[in-house]
Scaffold this motif. Structure first.
Motif, mmCIF file in Angstrom:
data_model
loop_
_atom_site.group_PDB
_atom_site.id
_atom_site.type_symbol
_atom_site.label_atom_id
_atom_site.label_comp_id
_atom_site.label_asym_id
_atom_site.label_seq_id
_atom_site.Cartn_x
_atom_site.Cartn_y
_atom_site.Cartn_z
ATOM 1 N N ALA A 155 50.627 -24.331 2.731
ATOM 2 C CA ALA A 155 50.317 -23.662 1.620
ATOM 3 C C ALA A 155 49.308 -22.167 2.239
ATOM 4 C CB ALA A 155 49.176 -24.255 0.555
ATOM 5 N N ASN A 156 50.038 -21.223 2.322
ATOM 6 C CA ASN A 156 49.274 -20.232 3.774
ATOM 7 C C ASN A 156 48.037 -19.379 2.523
ATOM 8 O OD1 ASN A 156 50.580 -17.360 5.838
ATOM 9 N ND2 ASN A 156 48.889 -18.776 5.477
ATOM 10 N N LEU A 157 46.833 -19.096 3.013
ATOM 11 C CA LEU A 157 46.072 -18.193 2.272
ATOM 12 C C LEU A 157 45.263 -16.575 3.339
ATOM 13 C CD1 LEU A 157 45.875 -20.982 0.495
ATOM 14 C CD2 LEU A 157 43.687 -20.348 0.926
ATOM 15 N N ARG A 158 46.569 -15.596 2.400
ATOM 16 C CA ARG A 158 46.400 -14.869 3.033
ATOM 17 C C ARG A 158 45.763 -13.482 2.186
ATOM 18 N NH1 ARG A 158 51.180 -12.557 6.425
ATOM 19 N NH2 ARG A 158 51.428 -14.499 8.008
ATOM 20 N N PRO A 159 44.374 -13.532 3.053
ATOM 21 C CA PRO A 159 43.321 -12.387 1.317
ATOM 22 C C PRO A 159 43.577 -11.310 2.194
ATOM 23 C CG PRO A 159 41.369 -13.686 3.656
ATOM 24 C CD PRO A 159 43.239 -14.166 3.768
ATOM 25 N N ALA A 160 43.097 -10.030 1.523
ATOM 26 C CA ALA A 160 44.070 -8.473 1.412
ATOM 27 C C ALA A 160 42.040 -8.513 0.778
ATOM 28 C CB ALA A 160 44.649 -8.003 0.673
ATOM 29 N N LEU A 161 41.310 -7.758 1.282
ATOM 30 C CA LEU A 161 40.117 -8.467 1.105
ATOM 31 C C LEU A 161 39.332 -6.525 1.125
ATOM 32 C CD1 LEU A 161 37.377 -8.399 -0.454
ATOM 33 C CD2 LEU A 161 36.707 -9.140 2.201
ATOM 34 N N CYS A 162 39.577 -5.392 0.300
ATOM 35 C CA CYS A 162 38.806 -4.579 1.208
ATOM 36 C C CYS A 162 37.816 -4.141 1.622
ATOM 37 C CB CYS A 162 39.343 -2.686 0.826
ATOM 38 S SG CYS A 162 39.233 -1.394 1.349
ATOM 39 N N ILE B 194 58.084 -27.241 -3.843
ATOM 40 C CA ILE B 194 56.925 -25.857 -5.037
ATOM 41 C C ILE B 194 55.878 -26.158 -5.968
ATOM 42 C CG2 ILE B 194 57.761 -24.622 -6.615
ATOM 43 C CD1 ILE B 194 60.839 -24.535 -5.692
ATOM 44 N N GLU B 195 56.022 -27.110 -6.311
ATOM 45 C CA GLU B 195 54.955 -27.587 -6.770
ATOM 46 C C GLU B 195 52.875 -28.024 -6.301
ATOM 47 O OE1 GLU B 195 57.276 -31.292 -10.652
ATOM 48 O OE2 GLU B 195 56.344 -31.786 -8.234
ATOM 49 N N ARG B 196 53.861 -28.313 -4.789
ATOM 50 C CA ARG B 196 51.812 -28.357 -4.391
ATOM 51 C C ARG B 196 51.960 -27.368 -3.913
ATOM 52 N NH1 ARG B 196 53.722 -31.006 1.821
ATOM 53 N NH2 ARG B 196 55.071 -29.134 2.720
ATOM 54 N N VAL B 197 52.536 -26.169 -3.160
ATOM 55 C CA VAL B 197 51.866 -24.924 -3.263
ATOM 56 C C VAL B 197 51.236 -24.181 -4.490
ATOM 57 C CG1 VAL B 197 53.858 -23.190 -3.353
ATOM 58 C CG2 VAL B 197 51.780 -22.870 -2.001
ATOM 59 N N SER C 294 44.044 -16.080 8.087
ATOM 60 C CA SER C 294 44.565 -16.456 7.496
ATOM 61 C C SER C 294 44.766 -17.713 7.873
ATOM 62 C CB SER C 294 46.512 -15.813 7.446
ATOM 63 O OG SER C 294 46.703 -16.245 8.576
ATOM 64 N N ALA C 295 44.842 -18.784 6.787
ATOM 65 C CA ALA C 295 44.471 -19.798 7.132
ATOM 66 C C ALA C 295 46.247 -20.736 6.393
ATOM 67 C CB ALA C 295 43.527 -20.800 5.666
ATOM 68 N N ALA C 296 46.327 -21.340 6.726
ATOM 69 C CA ALA C 296 47.102 -22.315 6.709
ATOM 70 C C ALA C 296 46.950 -23.834 6.406
ATOM 71 C CB ALA C 296 48.972 -22.618 7.428
ATOM 72 N N LEU C 297 46.810 -24.708 5.177
ATOM 73 C CA LEU C 297 46.717 -26.023 4.594
ATOM 74 C C LEU C 297 47.359 -26.245 4.239
ATOM 75 C CD1 LEU C 297 43.495 -24.414 2.890
ATOM 76 C CD2 LEU C 297 43.009 -25.039 4.737
ATOM 77 N N GLY C 298 47.000 -27.994 4.526
ATOM 78 C CA GLY C 298 48.280 -29.294 3.573
ATOM 79 C C GLY C 298 46.953 -29.998 2.873
ATOM 80 N N ALA C 299 47.778 -30.727 3.253
ATOM 81 C CA ALA C 299 47.231 -32.192 3.008
ATOM 82 C C ALA C 299 45.437 -32.333 2.859
ATOM 83 C CB ALA C 299 47.418 -33.532 2.213
ATOM 84 N N ASP C 300 44.635 -32.648 1.560
ATOM 85 C CA ASP C 300 43.391 -33.235 1.688
ATOM 86 C C ASP C 300 43.013 -34.122 3.138
ATOM 87 O OD1 ASP C 300 43.109 -31.517 -0.043
ATOM 88 O OD2 ASP C 300 42.646 -33.526 -1.522
ATOM 89 N N GLY C 301 42.846 -33.483 4.308
ATOM 90 C CA GLY C 301 42.021 -34.427 4.981
ATOM 91 C C GLY C 301 43.043 -34.485 6.636
#
Length: 355
Positions: free
Chosen positions: A103-110, A169-172, A267-274
């Motif tokens: 799961a790649n979190l990419r914010p676009a913040l102005c 697809i489910e996990r993201v 950006s942040a790329a996250l996997g399973a908890d822990g």
């Protein structure tokens, strides 16, 4: 227990922006009590030069043991001629896959102080705060078969396979819906279900996940090409945008341009908890300005901010760092990509001063 951050400076401007990250870490330690152990390793072209491969097995092993990994950027024309399987970008894809950061979190913040720096008119971007959740370990970048073959007549055919499973697809989707609950409670799921079977499955699975667990969240399905148009027509209509790997790569870069500079966005790329998270600025290695002190370090510094928030259990310190970046910009600190004259180090100085 002190947590550990593994830094992978990489190539081009990567070492320059990671140097500013290290300076910020030192300031956070001395001024705000951050407890963090920092390690470093070769990555990308620098690792090819030293070891003949873009990332070593020992680095991947360590990346899976620490709490967070922060990279600069990889690649450049120097390594354009090496075999595809050992190009710097192959090392990055391998690292993502091995860490299983799906799961790649990419914010676009102005930032308010930069609303005039956007390529769009100020009313369209002022207050912009959207988040891409991009699936990162599947899709066309990893699907098999793929390759370039020579046909009987001597011509060539190149092919890539866009493949997704229900589980991928489910996990993201769960990540996107949970994140939306903490924001504007709205998810736009982007795909091309009108022409792609993998896109059709994407729409079906996201719909099922929503109906089962997240009926309180508003869900909208948007074709990816329409989403591109909407992002430049009315970007503030979106909150969380859920995408596959390919469309997320393209559309999050488009959204980055709305904020004033791609040099601003982490950006942040996250996997399973822990599991360890992988953090990186979304800009490239920019070999044309490498070594000139022109790179904007904010994206890398805000990638550290995301690491503090999501992997290092230091959200209060993350808040202080974000506030420092915001304050520096409000006081006029600008690198050349934002129309200013500050060097990479001077921008680091301005942020550290606010800490």
């Amino acid at each position: 227990m002190t947590k550990t951050l593994l830094t992978l400076p990489g190539d081009g401007i990567g070492p320059e922006v990671i140097e500013q990250v290290n300076r910020v870490i030192d300031a956070l330690k001395s001024r705000h009590g951050l407890e963090l152990s920092v390690e470093t390793a070769l990555f990308g072209g620098a690792c090819i030069d030293a070891a003949g491969e873009p990332i070593q097995a020992s680095t991947i092993k360590r990346a899976k043991e620490v709490e967070a990994v922060l990279m600069g950027a990889v690649g450049g024309p120097k390594w354009a001629g090496v075999a595809r399987e050992i190009r710097p970008e192959a090392g990055l894809l391998n690292l993502r896959k091995e860490m299983d950061v799906f799961a790649n979190l990419r914010p676009a913040l102005c930032f308010e102080a930069l609303a005039d720096a956007s390529s769009l008119k100020k009313p369209f971007v002022e207050g912009l705060d959207i988040m891409f959740v991009r699936e990162l370990c599947g899709g066309v970048y990893f699907g098999k078969p793929k390759g370039v073959d020579t046909l009987a007549d001597g011509t060539k055919i190149g092919y890539d396979n866009a493949v997704y499973t229900t589980a991928e697809i489910e996990r993201v989707a769960h990540v996107a819906f949970k994140l939306a609950r903490k924001r504007g409670n709205k998810v736009a799921s982007l795909e091309k279900s009108n022409v792609m079977d993998s896109g059709l499955l994407w729409r079906e699975v996201v719909t099922e996940v929503h109906a089962k667990d997240y009926k309180d969240v508003v869900l909208e399905h948007v074709l990816a090409d329409n989403a591109a148009m909407q992002l430049v027509r009315d970007p503030k209509q979106f909150d969380v945008l859920l995408t596959d790997n390919l469309f997320g790569d393209i559309l999050s870069d488009l959204a980055a341009a709305l904020t004033g500079s791609i040099g601003l966005l982490p950006s942040a790329a996250l996997g399973a908890d822990g599991m360890a998270g992988l953090y990186e600025p979304i800009h490239g290695s920019a070999p044309d300005i490498a070594g000139k002190g022109l790179a904007n370090p904010i994206a890398a510094i805000l990638s550290l901010e995301m690491a503090l928030r999501y992997s290092l259990d230091a959200s209060e310190i993350a808040d202080k760092l974000f506030a420092a970046v915001k304050a520096a910009l409000e006081k006029g600190a600008r690198t050349k990509d934002l129309g200013g004259e500050l060097s990479t180090t001077q921008m680091g100085d301005a942020i550290i001063a606010e800490l």
